[in-house]
Write a protein that holds these residues in place. Structure first.
Motif, short mmCIF file in Angstrom:
data_model
loop_
_atom_site.label_atom_id
_atom_site.label_comp_id
_atom_site.label_asym_id
_atom_site.label_seq_id
_atom_site.Cartn_x
_atom_site.Cartn_y
_atom_site.Cartn_z
N VAL A 192 0.86 -1.18 0.00
CA VAL A 192 0.00 0.00 0.00
C VAL A 192 0.90 1.23 0.00
O VAL A 192 1.78 1.34 0.85
CB VAL A 192 -0.92 0.03 1.24
N GLN A 193 0.70 2.12 -0.96
CA GLN A 193 1.48 3.36 -1.02
C GLN A 193 0.57 4.56 -0.81
O GLN A 193 -0.60 4.53 -1.22
CB GLN A 193 2.21 3.47 -2.36
N TYR A 194 1.11 5.59 -0.17
CA TYR A 194 0.35 6.80 0.13
C TYR A 194 0.94 7.98 -0.63
O TYR A 194 2.16 8.19 -0.59
CB TYR A 194 0.39 7.09 1.64
N ASP A 195 0.08 8.74 -1.31
CA ASP A 195 0.54 9.95 -1.97
C ASP A 195 1.04 10.93 -0.91
O ASP A 195 0.51 10.96 0.21
CB ASP A 195 -0.60 10.59 -2.76
N PRO A 196 2.04 11.75 -1.25
CA PRO A 196 2.56 12.71 -0.26
C PRO A 196 1.48 13.56 0.40
O PRO A 196 1.55 13.83 1.61
CB PRO A 196 3.53 13.56 -1.10
N ALA A 197 0.46 13.95 -0.37
CA ALA A 197 -0.60 14.80 0.19
C ALA A 197 -1.47 14.07 1.20
O ALA A 197 -2.16 14.69 2.01
CB ALA A 197 -1.46 15.36 -0.94
N ASP A 198 -1.45 12.75 1.16
CA ASP A 198 -2.31 11.95 2.04
C ASP A 198 -1.58 11.38 3.25
O ASP A 198 -2.17 10.64 4.03
CB ASP A 198 -2.92 10.79 1.25
N ARG A 199 -0.32 11.71 3.40
CA ARG A 199 0.46 11.15 4.50
C ARG A 199 0.21 11.89 5.81
O ARG A 199 0.05 13.11 5.82
CB ARG A 199 1.95 11.16 4.16
N SER A 200 0.18 11.14 6.89
CA SER A 200 -0.07 11.73 8.20
C SER A 200 1.22 12.32 8.77
O SER A 200 2.24 12.39 8.09
CB SER A 200 -0.62 10.66 9.15
N ASP A 201 1.16 12.73 10.02
CA ASP A 201 2.33 13.34 10.66
C ASP A 201 3.48 12.33 10.79
O ASP A 201 3.28 11.11 10.71
CB ASP A 201 1.97 13.87 12.05
N ALA A 202 4.65 12.85 11.03
CA ALA A 202 5.83 12.00 11.21
C ALA A 202 5.64 11.05 12.39
O ALA A 202 5.06 11.42 13.42
CB ALA A 202 7.07 12.86 11.43
N VAL A 203 6.11 9.84 12.23
CA VAL A 203 6.04 8.85 13.30
C VAL A 203 7.07 9.19 14.38
O VAL A 203 8.22 9.48 14.08
CB VAL A 203 6.32 7.43 12.75
N GLU A 204 6.62 9.17 15.62
CA GLU A 204 7.51 9.43 16.75
C GLU A 204 7.71 8.12 17.51
O GLU A 204 6.78 7.59 18.11
CB GLU A 204 6.91 10.49 17.68
N PHE A 205 8.91 7.59 17.45
CA PHE A 205 9.18 6.33 18.14
C PHE A 205 10.67 6.23 18.44
O PHE A 205 11.51 6.52 17.60
CB PHE A 205 8.74 5.13 17.30
N ALA A 206 10.98 5.82 19.65
CA ALA A 206 12.37 5.66 20.07
C ALA A 206 12.45 4.48 21.04
O ALA A 206 11.45 4.06 21.62
CB ALA A 206 12.89 6.93 20.74
N GLY A 207 13.65 3.95 21.19
CA GLY A 207 13.82 2.86 22.13
C GLY A 207 15.25 2.39 22.18
O GLY A 207 16.14 2.99 21.57
N GLU A 208 15.47 1.32 22.91
CA GLU A 208 16.81 0.76 23.06
C GLU A 208 16.98 -0.42 22.11
O GLU A 208 16.10 -1.27 21.99
CB GLU A 208 17.01 0.29 24.51
#
Length: 200
Positions: A49-65
């Motif tokens: 599944v690909q998303y057009d740039p205009a349809d993309r949501s906010d940046a994913v925020e994820f961090a960890g060890e």
């Protein structure tokens, strides 16, 4: 004398609730999933599944060890296209696709593409490290059996479907998704190269 008790017919909405509950129980029984540490897994169909740039949501925020005990934050990789792959060592489709991911990572590195794994089920980092060594995985994997990864990506997919591969654009937004094992290395590299070629 026989007394007949009136038969009460359930309301249509009540029937719907019962049917949904039955389906949920059946799904749980088939997959044996009750949490991120369960021995079961759900496999996807491998559709891209690909998303057009205009349809993309906010940046994913994820961090960890990572499995090696180092801190890793996806925000630090902004500017790169990032391929995020969920896996665990007891997942047969993960073992099947890992050699393709390792090859793709080496091919795409020169195009500003980073790979990050998310280990969501192994009992210990050592178990995940053994898997990485057996397949020659050089890129880092975050050890995330606490469910935080499920929340971070819940707006696009259910990460209990293992493996799942998510491609983030250079702004950290979800640009493509493969639920299940990747169909082939070329499929992955074609999708990633298309996203990498987008104008910032």
């Amino acid at each position: 004398m026989t007394h007949r008790h009136p038969v009460t017919k359930p309301h249509p909405r009540a029937l719907l609730v019962i049917l949904l509950a039955t389906a949920l129980v059946a799904l749980t029984a088939c997959t044996s999933i009750s949490g991120t540490n369960s021995g079961g897994y759900i496999t996807g169909d491998g559709a891209v599944v690909q998303y057009d740039p205009a349809d993309r949501s906010d940046a994913v925020e994820f961090a960890g060890e990572t499995l090696q005990g180092e801190e890793l934050d996806l925000a630090d990789l902004r500017g790169d296209v990032v391929v995020v792959n969920t896996w665990w060592s007891g997942c047969p489709p993960c073992r099947t696709e890992m050699p393709m991911l390792v090859e793709a990572e080496k091919e795409l590195a020169k195009e500003g593409v980073s790979f990050v794994g998310i280990n969501i089920r192994d009992n210990s980092p050592a178990q995940g490290q053994a898997f990485e060594r057996s397949f020659g995985v050089d890129y880092p994997s975050i050890y995330a059996v606490d469910g935080e990864a499920l929340l971070a990506f819940s707006h696009v997919t259910n990460l209990r479907s293992v493996p799942t591969t998510i491609v983030l654009d250079r702004e950290g937004r979800v640009a493509a998704l493969i639920n299940g094992a990747i169909p082939g290395k070329v499929t992955l590299t074609d999708v990633v190269e298309e996203i990498a070629a987008e104008e910032a």
